[in-house]
Write a protein that holds these residues in place. Structure first.
Motif, PDB file in Angstrom:
ATOM      1  N   ALA A 280       0.849  -1.191   0.000  1.00  0.00           N
ATOM      2  CA  ALA A 280       0.000   0.000   0.000  1.00  0.00           C
ATOM      3  C   ALA A 280       0.881   1.237   0.000  1.00  0.00           C
ATOM      4  O   ALA A 280       1.807   1.356   0.785  1.00  0.00           O
ATOM      5  CB  ALA A 280      -0.909  -0.008   1.218  1.00  0.00           C
ATOM      6  N   LEU A 281       0.603   2.173  -0.904  1.00  0.00           N
ATOM      7  CA  LEU A 281       1.395   3.393  -1.004  1.00  0.00           C
ATOM      8  C   LEU A 281       0.469   4.603  -0.938  1.00  0.00           C
ATOM      9  O   LEU A 281      -0.735   4.489  -1.139  1.00  0.00           O
ATOM     10  CB  LEU A 281       2.194   3.381  -2.309  1.00  0.00           C
ATOM     11  N   GLY A 282       1.064   5.768  -0.669  1.00  0.00           N
ATOM     12  CA  GLY A 282       0.237   6.948  -0.456  1.00  0.00           C
ATOM     13  C   GLY A 282       0.287   7.935  -1.601  1.00  0.00           C
ATOM     14  O   GLY A 282       0.817   7.651  -2.672  1.00  0.00           O
TER      15      GLY A 282
ATOM     16  N   ASP B  24      -1.986   6.083  -3.960  1.00  0.00           N
ATOM     17  CA  ASP B  24      -2.988   5.488  -3.073  1.00  0.00           C
ATOM     18  C   ASP B  24      -3.941   4.623  -3.912  1.00  0.00           C
ATOM     19  O   ASP B  24      -4.405   5.033  -4.981  1.00  0.00           O
ATOM     20  CB  ASP B  24      -3.771   6.594  -2.362  1.00  0.00           C
ATOM     21  N   GLN B  25      -4.206   3.428  -3.408  1.00  0.00           N
ATOM     22  CA  GLN B  25      -5.006   2.475  -4.185  1.00  0.00           C
ATOM     23  C   GLN B  25      -6.467   2.905  -4.360  1.00  0.00           C
ATOM     24  O   GLN B  25      -7.212   2.269  -5.084  1.00  0.00           O
ATOM     25  CB  GLN B  25      -4.918   1.074  -3.566  1.00  0.00           C
ATOM     26  N   THR B  26      -6.852   4.018  -3.730  1.00  0.00           N
ATOM     27  CA  THR B  26      -8.215   4.524  -3.942  1.00  0.00           C
ATOM     28  C   THR B  26      -8.329   5.338  -5.230  1.00  0.00           C
ATOM     29  O   THR B  26      -9.422   5.757  -5.594  1.00  0.00           O
ATOM     30  CB  THR B  26      -8.639   5.467  -2.792  1.00  0.00           C
ATOM     31  N   LYS B  27      -7.211   5.583  -5.920  1.00  0.00           N
ATOM     32  CA  LYS B  27      -7.244   6.465  -7.093  1.00  0.00           C
ATOM     33  C   LYS B  27      -7.801   5.795  -8.341  1.00  0.00           C
ATOM     34  O   LYS B  27      -7.832   6.400  -9.407  1.00  0.00           O
ATOM     35  CB  LYS B  27      -5.829   6.990  -7.408  1.00  0.00           C
TER      36      LYS B  27
ATOM     37  N   THR C 292      -7.386  -5.018  -8.912  1.00  0.00           N
ATOM     38  CA  THR C 292      -7.680  -5.519  -7.572  1.00  0.00           C
ATOM     39  C   THR C 292      -7.609  -7.038  -7.490  1.00  0.00           C
ATOM     40  O   THR C 292      -7.124  -7.578  -6.511  1.00  0.00           O
ATOM     41  CB  THR C 292      -9.072  -5.049  -7.122  1.00  0.00           C
TER      42      THR C 292
ATOM     43  N   LEU D 259      -7.838  -5.594  -1.253  1.00  0.00           N
ATOM     44  CA  LEU D 259      -8.514  -5.019  -2.421  1.00  0.00           C
ATOM     45  C   LEU D 259      -9.277  -6.088  -3.198  1.00  0.00           C
ATOM     46  O   LEU D 259     -10.315  -5.809  -3.785  1.00  0.00           O
ATOM     47  CB  LEU D 259      -7.491  -4.361  -3.346  1.00  0.00           C
TER      48      LEU D 259
ATOM     49  N   ILE E 160     -12.712   0.415  -2.849  1.00  0.00           N
ATOM     50  CA  ILE E 160     -11.890   0.910  -1.731  1.00  0.00           C
ATOM     51  C   ILE E 160     -12.075   2.417  -1.517  1.00  0.00           C
ATOM     52  O   ILE E 160     -12.090   2.896  -0.369  1.00  0.00           O
ATOM     53  CB  ILE E 160     -10.391   0.524  -1.902  1.00  0.00           C
ATOM     54  N   ALA E 161     -12.286   3.163  -2.614  1.00  0.00           N
ATOM     55  CA  ALA E 161     -12.483   4.610  -2.457  1.00  0.00           C
ATOM     56  C   ALA E 161     -13.755   4.856  -1.642  1.00  0.00           C
ATOM     57  O   ALA E 161     -13.809   5.729  -0.766  1.00  0.00           O
ATOM     58  CB  ALA E 161     -12.585   5.274  -3.817  1.00  0.00           C
TER      59      ALA E 161
ATOM     60  N   VAL F  39     -13.302   4.062   2.037  1.00  0.00           N
ATOM     61  CA  VAL F  39     -12.630   5.163   2.727  1.00  0.00           C
ATOM     62  C   VAL F  39     -13.635   6.274   3.047  1.00  0.00           C
ATOM     63  O   VAL F  39     -13.652   6.822   4.151  1.00  0.00           O
ATOM     64  CB  VAL F  39     -11.429   5.678   1.894  1.00  0.00           C
TER      65      VAL F  39
ATOM     66  N   THR G 149      -7.053   7.436   4.744  1.00  0.00           N
ATOM     67  CA  THR G 149      -6.702   7.220   3.330  1.00  0.00           C
ATOM     68  C   THR G 149      -6.729   5.725   3.031  1.00  0.00           C
ATOM     69  O   THR G 149      -6.794   4.900   3.942  1.00  0.00           O
ATOM     70  CB  THR G 149      -5.269   7.718   3.032  1.00  0.00           C
ATOM     71  N   GLY G 150      -6.648   5.411   1.740  1.00  0.00           N
ATOM     72  CA  GLY G 150      -6.590   4.018   1.336  1.00  0.00           C
ATOM     73  C   GLY G 150      -5.333   3.351   1.887  1.00  0.00           C
ATOM     74  O   GLY G 150      -5.373   2.240   2.415  1.00  0.00           O
ATOM     75  N   GLU G 151      -4.209   4.051   1.783  1.00  0.00           N
ATOM     76  CA  GLU G 151      -2.943   3.494   2.243  1.00  0.00           C
ATOM     77  C   GLU G 151      -3.028   3.101   3.719  1.00  0.00           C
ATOM     78  O   GLU G 151      -2.655   1.995   4.110  1.00  0.00           O
ATOM     79  CB  GLU G 151      -1.811   4.515   2.044  1.00  0.00           C
TER      80      GLU G 151
ATOM     81  N   LEU H 286      -5.363   0.066   4.323  1.00  0.00           N
ATOM     82  CA  LEU H 286      -4.784  -1.210   3.905  1.00  0.00           C
ATOM     83  C   LEU H 286      -3.647  -1.630   4.839  1.00  0.00           C
ATOM     84  O   LEU H 286      -3.521  -2.798   5.206  1.00  0.00           O
ATOM     85  CB  LEU H 286      -4.280  -1.113   2.461  1.00  0.00           C
ATOM     86  N   LYS H 287      -2.823  -0.645   5.224  1.00  0.00           N
ATOM     87  CA  LYS H 287      -1.694  -0.990   6.092  1.00  0.00           C
ATOM     88  C   LYS H 287      -2.157  -1.430   7.472  1.00  0.00           C
ATOM     89  O   LYS H 287      -1.547  -2.299   8.099  1.00  0.00           O
ATOM     90  CB  LYS H 287      -0.727   0.188   6.198  1.00  0.00           C
TER      91      LYS H 287
END
Lengths: 230, 343
Positions: A122-124, A128-131, A136, B125, B138-139, B142, B165-167, B170-171
């Motif tokens: 997971a990265l920010g 961010d995986q919400t983008k 998936t 995910l 996931i969006a 959140v 946030t998503g990050e 998930l973390k």
């Protein structure tokens, strides 16, 4: 004595900051269709050609920006990933802070996400995986995404969707773009969307949704649709 | 000036120390390999684990708020879906595969029966977006979290600000799942010389080492590879396993070698849950193996086991049950976290 030392240090930091504030390069992306600005918004999408072409989504990652002089990297934006979205004007402008006065003659960046970031969990920020730029059911970033409609498409609701990505060989989909240019602080890059649409060959295919040979080939072609505006 | 610096220094040390106590050290059992999960990118803390645990048990992660991760991964069955050959998801949908037991995930590099997921952080995910599982996005998850006081509170506690946030989501889920370590079975006690196998278990262990351990390798009871163990293809599912991800013919019919820890509780067995009992599994290895190009070399020659020997192997497999893990209150439904929300 002690305090004096500290003061010197503060001056030094201040000076560095001053230099940093002085030079800043901006990369500005423009999206055009037949030389007219492309607009994507929530309201009705414009018809772009006689086949009723509409583009509802167009995004890509621009990463690892480098400025070069005589083929040598002089400034590099490490570990930075920018999601450029045709529907969001603030995302189309990338400021690169530069800490020394430089004279570059080449700009280089990646279209997409490298394999290391792809296996880093997971990265920010823009990663961010919400983008909406991440698969998936199978891990991996989407480097480039274009979606819309055209009567040329022999598909449900005449829709097309191209999600290009892939971080493992033989379907590693990362393209590097290199432009020669004169040193300047504002770099304008045009994304020729008409040329991209022509590469898709919508009569023949309307969908790429996972890493594949086709995705690699198409990414190569799409990388030729970026040009520096003089 | 000097005084100020000293004060700032002291405050920093104090804050640092405070943060320090919050950190949770990941315990690597004796004689186990180093974990593959990179904890430096997601250092465990008590509050992040607590947040992850709440998320794991919260049906809010599904479209209609009915299905949580725990729906298909329940503690009493070693975090799998017991008695369901194929997992059940949203609106009673039936998935394509048997749920996997969750434990010792820090030692795993690839996830899912076919290895489609490359990092524990991004695992969530898959079920969240799967139409047959949680059918969410996931969006959207959140956004739902941002609207709840409980999560504003839990994220604040975990990250020192209530930015969701998503990050971070998930973390935090990873943090909780990483704590699911099973290393206190009878087998482990025997290895630590605290107790002994019965004669039957000991005999089973010897047979196991000879016939099974090249794939189900100690101490994790998996070699973390994808192998073909000779199951005939189920023509209704047409699941070719690892091949679906790599498109490499050499990977056809290969599946993740699953751990055998807590195997007593994680029935039914195999990627499609085709066997209900361990005796059925052993009968497969002696009589049911289908020979084809990708079959694991260990199984190319017939496995010969008498019915007594099979019973012995099963007796050994039962020593892999870890009651401390299955009933650890730190892994169960987080009543207290959810209670604070209502107060």
């Amino acid at each position: 004595m002690q305090i004096l030392k500290y003061n010197w240090f503060f001056y030094f930091v201040l000076m560095l900051n001053y230099l940093k504030a002085q030079t800043n390069s901006t990369i500005q992306f423009y999206f055009t269709y037949n030389s007219k600005p492309l607009t994507i918004s929530d309201s009705t999408l414009p018809l772009l050609d006689s086949n009723g072409l509409q583009i509802s989504n167009l995004k890509f990652y621009c990463s690892n920006i480098q400025f070069l002089k005589n083929k040598k990297v002089i400034v590099e934006e490490k570990n930075s990933f920018h999601l450029v979205d045709a529907s969001n004007s603030s995302s189309q402008k990338i400021n690169v802070a530069i800490t020394s006065k430089l004279l570059f003659d080449e700009l280089k960046f990646n279209l997409g996400i490298d394999s290391i970031a792809n296996v880093s969990g997971a990265l920010g920020g823009d990663l961010d995986q919400t983008k909406g730029m991440y698969w998936t059911w199978q891990s991996g970033y989407i480097n480039f995404k274009i979606e819309g409609k055209s009567k040329q498409c022999n598909s449900r609701n005449n829709e097309f969707q191209f999600h290009l990505g892939g971080y493992t060989q033989p379907n590693y989909c990362l393209e590097t773009l290199i432009f020669s240019l004169a040193d300047k602080s504002l770099i304008d890059i045009n994304v020729d969307v008409k040329k991209i649409i022509d590469q898709l060959k919508l009569q023949e295919q309307t969908k790429i949704m996972s890493p594949s040979k086709d995705a690699v080939l198409l990414s190569k072609k799409i990388s030729t649709c970026f040009e520096i505006l003089k | 000036m000097q005084k100020k610096i000293i004060i700032i220094f002291c405050i920093s040390i104090f804050l640092l120390a405070f943060h320090y106590t919050e950190n949770v050290t990941f315990f690597v059992p004796k004689n186990w390999p180093q974990p593959v999960y990179d904890f430096t990118k997601n250092p465990l803390t008590k509050n992040k684990i607590e947040l992850g645990r709440a998320l794991f048990y919260d049906p809010l992660l599904s479209r209609n708020n009915t299905i949580s991760c725990a729906s298909c991964h329940s503690q009493y069955s070693a975090f799998t879906h017991s008695d369901h050959a194929l997992s059940h998801g949203i609106d009673d949908s039936i998935g394509n595969r048997n749920s996997l037991a969750l434990m010792n995930l820090a030692w795993q590099k690839l996830f899912m029966w076919d290895g489609a997921v490359n990092h524990l952080d991004v695992q969530a995910l898959a079920p969240i977006h799967n139409k047959l599982e949680m059918d969410e996005n996931i969006a959207n998850v959140v956004t739902k979290l941002q609207n709840l006081k409980l999560y504003k509170f839990l994220f604040y506690k975990a990250y020192n600000d209530s930015n969701i946030t998503g990050e971070r989501t998930l973390k935090a889920l990873s943090q909780f799942m990483l704590t699911l370590v099973s290393s206190n079975s009878k087998y482990d006690s025997v290895m630590r010389k605290q107790t002994q196998f019965t004669k039957q278990e000991g005999n089973g262990y010897t047979l196991f080492k000879k016939n099974c351990a090249s794939c189900h390798t100690e101490p994790l009871f998996t070699n973390n590879q994808f192998m073909n163990n000779g199951l005939p293809l189920d023509s209704a599912l047409n699941d070719y396993g690892r091949y679906t991800v790599t498109k490499n013919a050499n990977d056809s019919l290969k599946f993740k070698v699953p751990t055998l820890r807590n195997i007593e509780f994680s029935h039914p067995y195999m990627h499609d849950g085709r066997f209900k009992k361990l005796s059925h599994v052993l009968n497969h290895y002696t009589k049911g193996v289908v020979k084809n190009k990708t079959l694991g070399i260990e199984l190319q020659n017939e496995v010969n086991l008498s019915s007594n020997e099979k019973v012995d192997i099963i007796a050994f497999l039962l020593t892999l049950s870890d009651k401390k893990f299955l009933f650890n209150p730190e892994f169960s439904y987080p009543k207290n976290s959810f209670q604070t929300a209502k107060d």
